[in-house]
Design a protein around this motif. Structure first.
Motif, PDB file in Angstrom:
ATOM      1  N   ASP A 280      29.268  38.968  32.953  1.00 31.20           N
ATOM      2  CA  ASP A 280      29.221  39.172  31.508  1.00 31.20           C
ATOM      3  C   ASP A 280      27.805  38.996  30.968  1.00 31.20           C
ATOM      4  O   ASP A 280      27.395  39.681  30.028  1.00 31.20           O
TER       5      ASP A 280
ATOM      6  N   GLU B 111      34.432  41.005  37.912  1.00 27.89           N
ATOM      7  CA  GLU B 111      35.598  41.400  37.118  1.00 27.89           C
ATOM      8  C   GLU B 111      36.917  41.329  37.885  1.00 27.89           C
ATOM      9  O   GLU B 111      37.946  40.961  37.317  1.00 27.89           O
TER      10      GLU B 111
ATOM     11  N   ASP C   9      39.861  38.818  36.569  1.00 30.31           N
ATOM     12  CA  ASP C   9      41.177  39.272  36.121  1.00 30.31           C
ATOM     13  C   ASP C   9      42.302  38.474  36.776  1.00 30.31           C
ATOM     14  O   ASP C   9      43.326  38.201  36.143  1.00 30.31           O
TER      15      ASP C   9
END
Length: 215
Positions: A145, A114, A118
């Protein structure tokens, strides 16, 4: 060999350049000097693996990293050091994918997390105008994910079955040999991209060049 109908790209080392030594150097500047510990399988298994699979949240990852380093660093210091290994996405490679997409369904399959995601999705948005990777690719898959990771065969099979691909007609491109071997176990055709090669060397006018070392 059957004609290729689908192409699956890795991300780090294929679409975006990475250098893990830059993260090590960033941590060294913050005061961590047992550098060899960051190059071990222990570090990957204890700190990174569950984060890449989306089992650990960024908060849990940061705490594990603090414990491993035995340093009381802020979230921002950790994130900046962790992201140091990422270069900007080269514009040329985005343009090549746009051309290739005119001739093949193109997919992204990346081991990632993550915090990195980002950063590079923001790069994609600000510099290229895509809100997310699903707008650039036919579909983009990230390990955090899916809760699956390369080189385990299940992650390749998930993509193959979800899109009803013929693996014999699907090309997977990656820079890591262990990921290539995992893809082959799933029946995919593969190309091992090695420096100084980039994806520019694989395509001409949006189509695969003849004579490539596809296995």
């Amino acid at each position: 060999m059957a004609e290729i109908e689908n192409i699956i790209f890795d991300f780090g080392g294929v679409i975006i350049d990475i250098d893990p030594l830059l993260t090590i150097k960033a941590l060294e500047k913050l005061g961590f000097h047992d550098i060899e510990r960051l190059k071990t399988e222990e570090f990957y298994q204890k700190v990174i693996y569950k984060f890449e699979k989306g089992i650990d949240t960024p908060e849990v990852f940061r705490n594990k990293l603090r414990d491993y380093l035995q340093m009381n660093l802020s979230d921002q210091q950790l994130d900046d050091a962790w992201n140091a290994l990422l270069y900007d996405i080269p514009e040329e490679r985005i343009r090549i994918i746009e051309e290739v997409k005119k001739n093949y369904p193109v997919y992204l399959l990346s081991n990632s997390n993550e915090i990195h995601y980002d950063l590079y999705v923001r790069d994609l948005q600000l510099r290229f105008g895509y809100r997310e990777f699903d707008e650039l690719f036919s579909k983009a898959y990230f390990s955090f994910d899916l809760h699956l990771a390369k080189p385990h065969v299940e992650i390749y099979e998930f993509v193959i079955h979800h899109h009803r691909m013929d693996p014999e007609k699907t090309l997977f491109i990656d820079d890591r040999m262990d990921n290539i071997e995992g893809a082959r176990r799933a029946g995919l055709k593969t190309f091992h991209l090695q420096p100084p090669q980039t994806i520019r060397h694989l395509f001409k006018n949006g189509k695969l060049k003849p004579g490539l070392a596809i296995q």
